[in-house]
Design an enzyme around this catalytic site. Structure first.
Site, PDB file in Angstrom:
ATOM      1  N   VAL A  11       0.862  -1.350  -0.064  1.00 10.27           N
ATOM      2  CA  VAL A  11      -0.019   0.051  -0.156  1.00 10.27           C
ATOM      3  C   VAL A  11       0.922   1.311  -0.030  1.00 10.27           C
ATOM      4  O   VAL A  11       0.778   2.247  -0.951  1.00 10.27           O
ATOM      5  CB  VAL A  11      -0.945  -0.091   1.281  1.00 10.27           C
ATOM      6  CG1 VAL A  11      -1.733   1.123   1.401  1.00 10.27           C
ATOM      7  CG2 VAL A  11      -2.057  -0.913   1.042  1.00 10.27           C
ATOM      8  N   ASP A  30      10.703   4.228   5.688  1.00 11.49           N
ATOM      9  CA  ASP A  30      10.505   2.831   6.246  1.00 11.49           C
ATOM     10  C   ASP A  30      11.618   2.438   7.324  1.00 11.49           C
ATOM     11  O   ASP A  30      12.782   2.957   7.278  1.00 11.49           O
ATOM     12  CB  ASP A  30      10.495   1.885   5.166  1.00 11.49           C
ATOM     13  CG  ASP A  30      10.001   0.379   5.434  1.00 11.49           C
ATOM     14  OD1 ASP A  30       8.996   0.103   5.005  1.00 11.49           O
ATOM     15  OD2 ASP A  30      10.324  -0.399   6.229  1.00 11.49           O
ATOM     16  N   PHE A 152      -8.364   1.177  -1.305  1.00 15.53           N
ATOM     17  CA  PHE A 152      -9.211   0.147  -1.928  1.00 15.53           C
ATOM     18  C   PHE A 152      -8.580  -0.489  -2.934  1.00 15.53           C
ATOM     19  O   PHE A 152      -8.998  -1.333  -3.912  1.00 15.53           O
ATOM     20  CB  PHE A 152     -10.700   0.580  -2.467  1.00 15.53           C
ATOM     21  CG  PHE A 152     -11.487   1.540  -1.256  1.00 15.53           C
ATOM     22  CD1 PHE A 152     -12.000   0.489  -0.246  1.00 15.53           C
ATOM     23  CD2 PHE A 152     -11.664   2.737  -1.218  1.00 15.53           C
ATOM     24  CE1 PHE A 152     -12.771   1.137   0.467  1.00 15.53           C
ATOM     25  CE2 PHE A 152     -12.231   3.256  -0.313  1.00 15.53           C
ATOM     26  CZ  PHE A 152     -12.829   2.408   0.725  1.00 15.53           C
ATOM     27  N   LEU A 153      -7.319  -0.497  -3.160  1.00 16.30           N
ATOM     28  CA  LEU A 153      -6.315  -1.073  -4.367  1.00 16.30           C
ATOM     29  C   LEU A 153      -6.411  -2.496  -4.176  1.00 16.30           C
ATOM     30  O   LEU A 153      -6.217  -3.002  -3.119  1.00 16.30           O
ATOM     31  CB  LEU A 153      -5.178  -0.292  -4.538  1.00 16.30           C
ATOM     32  CG  LEU A 153      -4.207  -0.347  -3.288  1.00 16.30           C
ATOM     33  CD1 LEU A 153      -3.223  -1.563  -3.231  1.00 16.30           C
ATOM     34  CD2 LEU A 153      -3.101   1.015  -3.777  1.00 16.30           C
ATOM     35  N   LEU A 250     -17.710 -12.707  -8.681  1.00 19.38           N
ATOM     36  CA  LEU A 250     -18.667 -13.943  -8.440  1.00 19.38           C
ATOM     37  C   LEU A 250     -18.124 -15.119  -9.174  1.00 19.38           C
ATOM     38  O   LEU A 250     -18.503 -15.976  -9.812  1.00 19.38           O
ATOM     39  CB  LEU A 250     -19.890 -13.760  -9.087  1.00 19.38           C
ATOM     40  CG  LEU A 250     -21.114 -12.835  -8.606  1.00 19.38           C
ATOM     41  CD1 LEU A 250     -22.243 -12.605  -9.387  1.00 19.38           C
ATOM     42  CD2 LEU A 250     -21.302 -13.433  -6.911  1.00 19.38           C
ATOM     43  N   CYS A 260      -5.657  -9.505   2.944  1.00 18.96           N
ATOM     44  CA  CYS A 260      -6.731  -8.639   3.442  1.00 18.96           C
ATOM     45  C   CYS A 260      -8.301  -9.165   3.898  1.00 18.96           C
ATOM     46  O   CYS A 260      -8.348  -9.202   4.932  1.00 18.96           O
ATOM     47  CB  CYS A 260      -7.122  -7.652   2.208  1.00 18.96           C
ATOM     48  SG  CYS A 260      -5.515  -6.580   1.705  1.00 18.96           S
TER      49      CYS A 260
HETATM   50  C1  UGA Z   1      -8.689  -6.692  -1.556  1.00 22.19           C
HETATM   51  C2  UGA Z   1      -9.905  -5.863  -2.061  1.00 22.19           C
HETATM   52  O1  UGA Z   1     -10.159  -6.247  -3.377  1.00 22.19           O
HETATM   53  C3  UGA Z   1      -9.417  -4.476  -2.269  1.00 22.19           C
HETATM   54  O2  UGA Z   1     -10.552  -3.175  -2.569  1.00 22.19           O
HETATM   55  C4  UGA Z   1      -8.694  -3.920  -1.003  1.00 22.19           C
HETATM   56  O3  UGA Z   1      -8.091  -2.927  -0.946  1.00 22.19           O
HETATM   57  C5  UGA Z   1      -7.510  -4.827  -0.327  1.00 22.19           C
HETATM   58  O4  UGA Z   1      -8.205  -6.222  -0.186  1.00 22.19           O
HETATM   59  C6  UGA Z   1      -7.101  -4.269   0.680  1.00 22.19           C
HETATM   60  O5  UGA Z   1      -7.988  -4.406   1.721  1.00 22.19           O
HETATM   61  O6  UGA Z   1      -6.010  -3.914   0.967  1.00 22.19           O
HETATM   62  P1  UGA Z   1      -6.667  -7.983  -2.612  1.00 22.19           P
HETATM   63  O7  UGA Z   1      -6.613  -8.761  -1.405  1.00 22.19           O
HETATM   64  O8  UGA Z   1      -5.403  -7.217  -3.265  1.00 22.19           O
HETATM   65  O9  UGA Z   1      -7.698  -6.734  -2.653  1.00 22.19           O
HETATM   66  O10 UGA Z   1      -7.163  -9.037  -3.806  1.00 22.19           O
HETATM   67  P2  UGA Z   1      -8.696  -9.303  -4.403  1.00 22.19           P
HETATM   68  O11 UGA Z   1      -8.588  -9.073  -5.919  1.00 22.19           O
HETATM   69  O12 UGA Z   1      -9.749  -8.743  -3.808  1.00 22.19           O
HETATM   70  O13 UGA Z   1      -8.793 -11.041  -4.138  1.00 22.19           O
HETATM   71  C7  UGA Z   1      -8.906 -11.471  -2.788  1.00 22.19           C
HETATM   72  C8  UGA Z   1      -9.028 -12.963  -2.982  1.00 22.19           C
HETATM   73  O14 UGA Z   1     -10.297 -13.423  -3.562  1.00 22.19           O
HETATM   74  C9  UGA Z   1      -8.099 -13.619  -3.904  1.00 22.19           C
HETATM   75  O15 UGA Z   1      -7.532 -14.980  -3.500  1.00 22.19           O
HETATM   76  C10 UGA Z   1      -8.911 -13.982  -5.188  1.00 22.19           C
HETATM   77  O16 UGA Z   1      -8.404 -15.182  -5.867  1.00 22.19           O
HETATM   78  C11 UGA Z   1      -9.894 -14.196  -4.677  1.00 22.19           C
HETATM   79  N1  UGA Z   1     -11.417 -13.923  -5.377  1.00 22.19           N
HETATM   80  C12 UGA Z   1     -11.778 -12.792  -6.011  1.00 22.19           C
HETATM   81  C13 UGA Z   1     -12.166 -15.131  -5.723  1.00 22.19           C
HETATM   82  O17 UGA Z   1     -11.910 -16.226  -5.303  1.00 22.19           O
HETATM   83  N2  UGA Z   1     -13.310 -14.957  -6.808  1.00 22.19           N
HETATM   84  C14 UGA Z   1     -13.426 -13.565  -7.278  1.00 22.19           C
HETATM   85  O18 UGA Z   1     -14.473 -13.423  -7.780  1.00 22.19           O
HETATM   86  C15 UGA Z   1     -12.727 -12.414  -6.716  1.00 22.19           C
END
Ligand code: UGA
Length: 430
Positions: A11, A30, A152-153, A250, A260
């Site tokens: 982040v 850091d 929210f990235l 989904l 996260c």
């Molecule tokens: C998540 C949120 O999407 C961000 O908006 C937020 O800022 C971030 O946490 C945080 O709190 O810092 P991130 O953990 O980087 O982001 O990754 P995601 O893309 O959300 O994926 C999370 C997990 O869900 C992964 O293991 C991914 O493979 C899984 N996933 C995602 C699924 O199994 N199915 C989906 O449809 C989408």
């Protein structure tokens, strides 16, 4: 504006670099001097698409610098963003000691008005604690404002998400802080939502928990699909076309992972509990997520009968595509379970192999080329949705395997096509 970012993780480093790219002057702090030395020498502690180029560009433009000294960061800036880790405690709560430590350091070095912005994900009411701490430890008794500005990235898309946000949330309590935050975010041309500090903090946990809920919901539906002969992707497309639901998040999978969702979900359940509410709905979201990996393991053992001594190729170690992050990765947990059952693993990940080595060590064989993973394997597993896995030479893989069995934990391939190619193909919810 002159900005300091404390913490150069996924982040902090992205935030600092993107602010510099937007024209601000940024100094990243850091406490890990090895990391600072590495960044100063042009190295990168993490992989994030597009980040390295932007760091180089902004360092040479003189808008981005690195230092191990919080004092230097505070002296050189009007606004200080805190982006330090907030790891989980054994009871699911949040360890805020890094946060508190940085607040004290800022307080100790602050000699003029500053805005202290929390970017890390924290429990609601942390801003109040940060303000109390700064007040207590600031001998100069200068004025300051505390702001909550949750991030929210998504890892793997962090630069893109930062440069083009859906919305920017800022929680604050003064006009002066609002004007400064609007100026900081003006170049990004995104809607800015101004709230009180507690609401901004809550928005982050509520958003992540809702997204996790969406994934667990579709994973539960995938179970019903398997039991009834329906196809979870068709169902997701059908319900996702309703704009009130939306197609994103989904995709049925091995379950969500990363640094996260699992942590934020536990934290939010704990926060609710402390506020007197039993958030049973979110406990179910967690339960479905664990079940999803259990079911996938069962699929493997039911098909192979005996897993012990089977040679299994694993594609993907990162918790999702486009990242080298293996924290709470379902792919790693799957590997650990297969190793425990006595399987011999050949693993490949385009970016995460190095970081996976720190966890899996010598217990697996690391295969540098994707196309070599299947060699002499009894089965192949897709554990991470890296787009390049779609380009795997399936014909070659099948021929090189002892048995052409493919377990797809990410629904990357078409079942009919896989059958045509001669694979025994098992995916999720179809
Ligand atoms: C998540 C949120 O999407 C961000 O908006 C937020 O800022 C971030 O946490 C945080 O709190 O810092 P991130 O953990 O980087 O982001 O990754 P995601 O893309 O959300 O994926 C999370 C997990 O869900 C992964 O293991 C991914 O493979 C899984 N996933 C995602 C699924 O199994 N199915 C989906 O449809 C989408």
């Amino acid at each position: 504006m002159k900005i300091a970012i404390v913490g150069t993780g996924y982040v902090g480093l992205v935030t600092g670099t993107c602010f510099a790219e937007a024209g601000h002057h940024v100094i990243c702090v850091d406490s890990d001097s090895r990391k600072v030395n590495m960044l100063q020498a042009g190295g990168m502690p993490i992989y994030e698409p597009g980040l390295e180029e932007l760091v180089k560009k902004n360092v040479s433009a003189g808008r981005l610098a690195f230092t191990p000294s919080t004092q230097e960061g505070v002296e050189k800036s009007q606004i200080i963003f805190i982006a330090v880790p907030t790891p989980p405690l054994p009871d699911g709560g949040v360890d805020l000691s890094f946060m508190e430590g940085v607040a004290r350091e800022i307080a100790a070095t602050m000699t003029s008005y500053k805005i202290v912005v929390d970017k890390s994900t924290v429990p609601v009411r942390t801003g109040e604690k940060v303000a109390e701490t700064i007040k207590r430890y600031n001998k100069a008794k200068v004025e300051f404002d505390v702001v909550s500005n949750p991030e929210f990235l998504r890892e793997g898309f962090a630069v893109e998400d930062f440069m083009h946000p859906d919305r920017v949330v800022v929680g604050l309590a003064s006009r002066r802080a609002e004007a400064a935050m609007r100026e900081v975010y003006a170049p990004f041309k995104a809607p800015i939502i101004v709230t009180d500090i507690n609401s901004a903090e809550l928005i982050k946990h509520a958003a992540n928990s809702f997204l996790a809920l969406k994934i667990s919901y579709i994973n539960a539906i995938s179970l019903i699909c398997e039991a009834s002969g329906a196809n979870v992707q068709e169902v997701a497309n059908g319900i996702g076309m309703d704009t009130r639901i939306g197609r994103q998040f989904l995709d049925a999978s091995l379950g969500f992972g990363g640094s996260c969702f699992p942590k934020d979900l536990s934290a939010f359940i704990k926060i609710a509990e402390q506020l007197g509410y039993d958030f049973a709905l979110l406990k179910e979201v967690q339960r479905i997520n664990t079940l999803q990996l259990d079911r996938f393991m069962k699929k493997i053992s039911d098909t192979l009968w005996v897993v012990k001594d089977k040679r299994i190729g694993v594609l993907g170690l990162a918790f999702k595509q486009n990242t080298d992050d293996v924290r709470m990765s379902p792919a790693i947990e799957l590997c650990q379970r297969l190793i425990k059952e006595g399987a011999k693993l050949r693993v490949h990940d385009p970016k995460a192999a190095e970081k996976a080595k720190a966890i899996l060590g010598d217990a697996v064989t690391y295969v540098p080329r994707m196309d070599d993973v299947a060699l002499d394997c009894d089965a192949l597993v897709v554990a991470t949705e890296w787009p390049e896995f779609k380009k795997l030479d399936l014909e070659k893989a099948r021929k090189s395997m002892t048995h052409p069995i493919l377990f797809d934990g990410r629904n990357m391939f078409d079942p009919a096509e896989m059958e045509r190619l001669g694979f025994i193909y098992k995916s999720i919810g179809r």
